[in-house]
Design a protein around this motif. Structure first.
Motif, PDB file in Angstrom:
ATOM      1  N   ARG A  67      92.048 155.215  -8.508  1.00 61.28           N
ATOM      2  CA  ARG A  67      92.504 154.794  -7.179  1.00 61.28           C
ATOM      3  C   ARG A  67      93.775 155.516  -6.761  1.00 61.28           C
ATOM      4  O   ARG A  67      94.696 155.653  -7.528  1.00 61.28           O
ATOM      5  CB  ARG A  67      92.783 153.282  -7.183  1.00 61.28           C
ATOM      6  CG  ARG A  67      93.266 152.776  -5.820  1.00 61.28           C
ATOM      7  CD  ARG A  67      94.293 151.670  -5.931  1.00 61.28           C
ATOM      8  NE  ARG A  67      95.490 152.067  -6.649  1.00 61.28           N
ATOM      9  CZ  ARG A  67      96.527 152.708  -6.106  1.00 61.28           C
ATOM     10  NH1 ARG A  67      96.525 153.037  -4.829  1.00 61.28           N
ATOM     11  NH2 ARG A  67      97.589 153.052  -6.852  1.00 61.28           N
ATOM     12  N   SER A 112      96.241 156.390  -2.948  1.00 62.85           N
ATOM     13  CA  SER A 112      96.387 156.286  -1.498  1.00 62.85           C
ATOM     14  C   SER A 112      95.935 157.605  -0.903  1.00 62.85           C
ATOM     15  O   SER A 112      96.456 158.660  -1.265  1.00 62.85           O
ATOM     16  CB  SER A 112      97.851 156.012  -1.141  1.00 62.85           C
ATOM     17  OG  SER A 112      98.210 154.729  -1.571  1.00 62.85           O
ATOM     18  N   GLN A 118     102.428 157.077  12.569  1.00 58.42           N
ATOM     19  CA  GLN A 118     101.753 157.702  11.413  1.00 58.42           C
ATOM     20  C   GLN A 118     100.390 158.239  11.880  1.00 58.42           C
ATOM     21  O   GLN A 118      99.471 157.459  12.167  1.00 58.42           O
ATOM     22  CB  GLN A 118     101.572 156.708  10.272  1.00 58.42           C
ATOM     23  CG  GLN A 118     102.892 156.192   9.708  1.00 58.42           C
ATOM     24  CD  GLN A 118     102.692 155.297   8.489  1.00 58.42           C
ATOM     25  OE1 GLN A 118     102.143 155.708   7.481  1.00 58.42           O
ATOM     26  NE2 GLN A 118     103.153 154.061   8.602  1.00 58.42           N
ATOM     27  N   TYR A 176      91.418 148.690  -1.678  1.00 57.77           N
ATOM     28  CA  TYR A 176      91.628 149.960  -2.380  1.00 57.77           C
ATOM     29  C   TYR A 176      90.494 150.225  -3.368  1.00 57.77           C
ATOM     30  O   TYR A 176      89.940 151.324  -3.429  1.00 57.77           O
ATOM     31  CB  TYR A 176      92.940 149.909  -3.169  1.00 57.77           C
ATOM     32  CG  TYR A 176      94.141 150.545  -2.508  1.00 57.77           C
ATOM     33  CD1 TYR A 176      94.186 151.920  -2.257  1.00 57.77           C
ATOM     34  CD2 TYR A 176      95.270 149.801  -2.188  1.00 57.77           C
ATOM     35  CE1 TYR A 176      95.314 152.518  -1.696  1.00 57.77           C
ATOM     36  CE2 TYR A 176      96.402 150.387  -1.624  1.00 57.77           C
ATOM     37  CZ  TYR A 176      96.411 151.746  -1.385  1.00 57.77           C
ATOM     38  OH  TYR A 176      97.522 152.340  -0.835  1.00 57.77           O
ATOM     39  N   VAL A 178      94.559 153.794   2.634  1.00 54.57           N
ATOM     40  CA  VAL A 178      95.952 153.641   2.191  1.00 54.57           C
ATOM     41  C   VAL A 178      96.505 152.366   2.827  1.00 54.57           C
ATOM     42  O   VAL A 178      96.166 152.039   3.968  1.00 54.57           O
ATOM     43  CB  VAL A 178      96.805 154.877   2.598  1.00 54.57           C
ATOM     44  CG1 VAL A 178      96.703 155.170   4.081  1.00 54.57           C
ATOM     45  CG2 VAL A 178      98.275 154.688   2.212  1.00 54.57           C
ATOM     46  N   GLY A 213     102.212 149.525   5.556  1.00 54.54           N
ATOM     47  CA  GLY A 213     103.086 148.365   5.790  1.00 54.54           C
ATOM     48  C   GLY A 213     104.169 148.645   6.801  1.00 54.54           C
ATOM     49  O   GLY A 213     104.898 147.744   7.204  1.00 54.54           O
ATOM     50  N   ALA A 214     104.286 149.906   7.220  1.00 52.59           N
ATOM     51  CA  ALA A 214     105.311 150.268   8.202  1.00 52.59           C
ATOM     52  C   ALA A 214     104.704 150.187   9.600  1.00 52.59           C
ATOM     53  O   ALA A 214     103.940 151.064  10.004  1.00 52.59           O
ATOM     54  CB  ALA A 214     105.832 151.667   7.921  1.00 52.59           C
TER      55      ALA A 214
END
Ligand code: FMN
Length: 274
Positions: free
Chosen positions: A94, A96, A187, A230, A241, A244-245
């Protein structure tokens, strides 16, 4: 409200609070000043001690998941029963992954991801749902939403996953991928994925038993569900991925949820691998 009036209200609350809670709040406040870290306020009031187990917050619910009655409901295909890969290998490989192929996701992939993230797999002794991930008190605070931009057989739109019916509820039509990318502090990879799962937390479900400890517990619940995303993505050879931002209040606005009652946890852009 001015700072003075807030402090006066806080002082009033403190005087009226049970002694053990008052001590916890005071300790948290004083430690936050000493360490110059406001986290300490919550850290101390969420602690269990012999004389303090928190204050239950009321939660009235028919079910332990949201249902959008009156919204169009789309039945999902059965999730895959097997991925054909070894769990230990999947855990180890695994990663991201932030690059997604242009191919659309299939409805089967989406159904499998959602089911193995928050799907219902049984009943508790008191009749509540049990889900695929562990949950403090089996109170299941996690909700899952899907933003679909390129999913075969699914109209572009923002959906809520109903884990009891294994169906999607269409909240609004449209492609929200670029809006999600903007909310995720720009992003770009978020906007490039054909779909995005968003996990939120109805923390009062957990707080109805665990009171002030619930913010901690409910985010841990969301962490367990997140790891499922994931691992299932890895097993299906997809890319994802944890994101959290993001601007919390803007995400709440997009999802049309009350940001104090239901808190965004993480977003997961998902797509095929490049
Ligand atoms: C709570 C949390 C928030 C994260 N937020 C972001 C994010 O906003 N954007 C991003 O690209 N990656 C994000 N990540 C992914 C991490 O950057 C990634 O897990 C880390 O670099 C370790 O890499 P690995 O997952 O491949 O092991 C987040 C991960 C977690 C657990």
């Amino acid at each position: 409200m001015s700072l003075d009036s807030i402090l006066a209200a806080l002082a009033g609350r403190l005087r009226g609070a049970p002694e053990a809670l008052r001590e916890r709040i005071l300790k948290g406040l004083s430690r936050s000043v000493y360490r110059d870290d406001l986290t300490m306020v919550y850290h101390y009031i969420s602690m269990i001690s012999e004389d303090y187990h928190g204050v239950d917050l009321p939660y009235e619910a028919e079910d332990f998941y949201k249902t959008y009655k009156g919204k169009p409901s789309i039945a999902l295909p059965e999730p895959h029963a097997k991925a054909g890969v070894d769990i230990l290998e999947v855990i180890k490989s695994r990663r991201s992954r932030r690059r997604y192929s242009r191919r659309p996701l299939s409805l089967g992939e989406v159904a499998t991801l959602l089911y193995y993230t928050v799907g219902v797999v049984g009943r508790t002794w008191w009749g509540g749902p049990k889900r695929v991930y562990p949950s403090a008190g089996a109170l299941q605070p996690v909700e899952a939403y899907l933003s679909a931009s390129r999913v075969n057989g699914l109209e572009e739109g923002l959906y809520h996953y109903n884990p009891g019916k294994h169906s999607l509820e269409l909240l609004k039509k449209g492609d929200y991928s670029l809006e999600l990318a903007r909310i995720a502090l720009g992003q770009e990879h978020v906007g490039e994925a054909p779909a995005c799962i968003i996990l939120t937390i109805v923390y009062r479900r957990t707080a109805s038993k665990y009171g002030l400890r619930s913010y901690k517990y409910s985010h841990l619940d969301a962490g367990f569900a997140s790891q499922n995303i994931y691992l299932v993505a890895e097993a299906l050879n997809l890319a994802t991925v944890a994101v959290g931002a993001y601007y919390d209040e803007e995400l709440c606005k997009l999802l049309e949820i009350d940001c104090e009652e239901e808190m965004p946890a993480l977003m997961f852009p998902i797509g095929g691998r490049t």
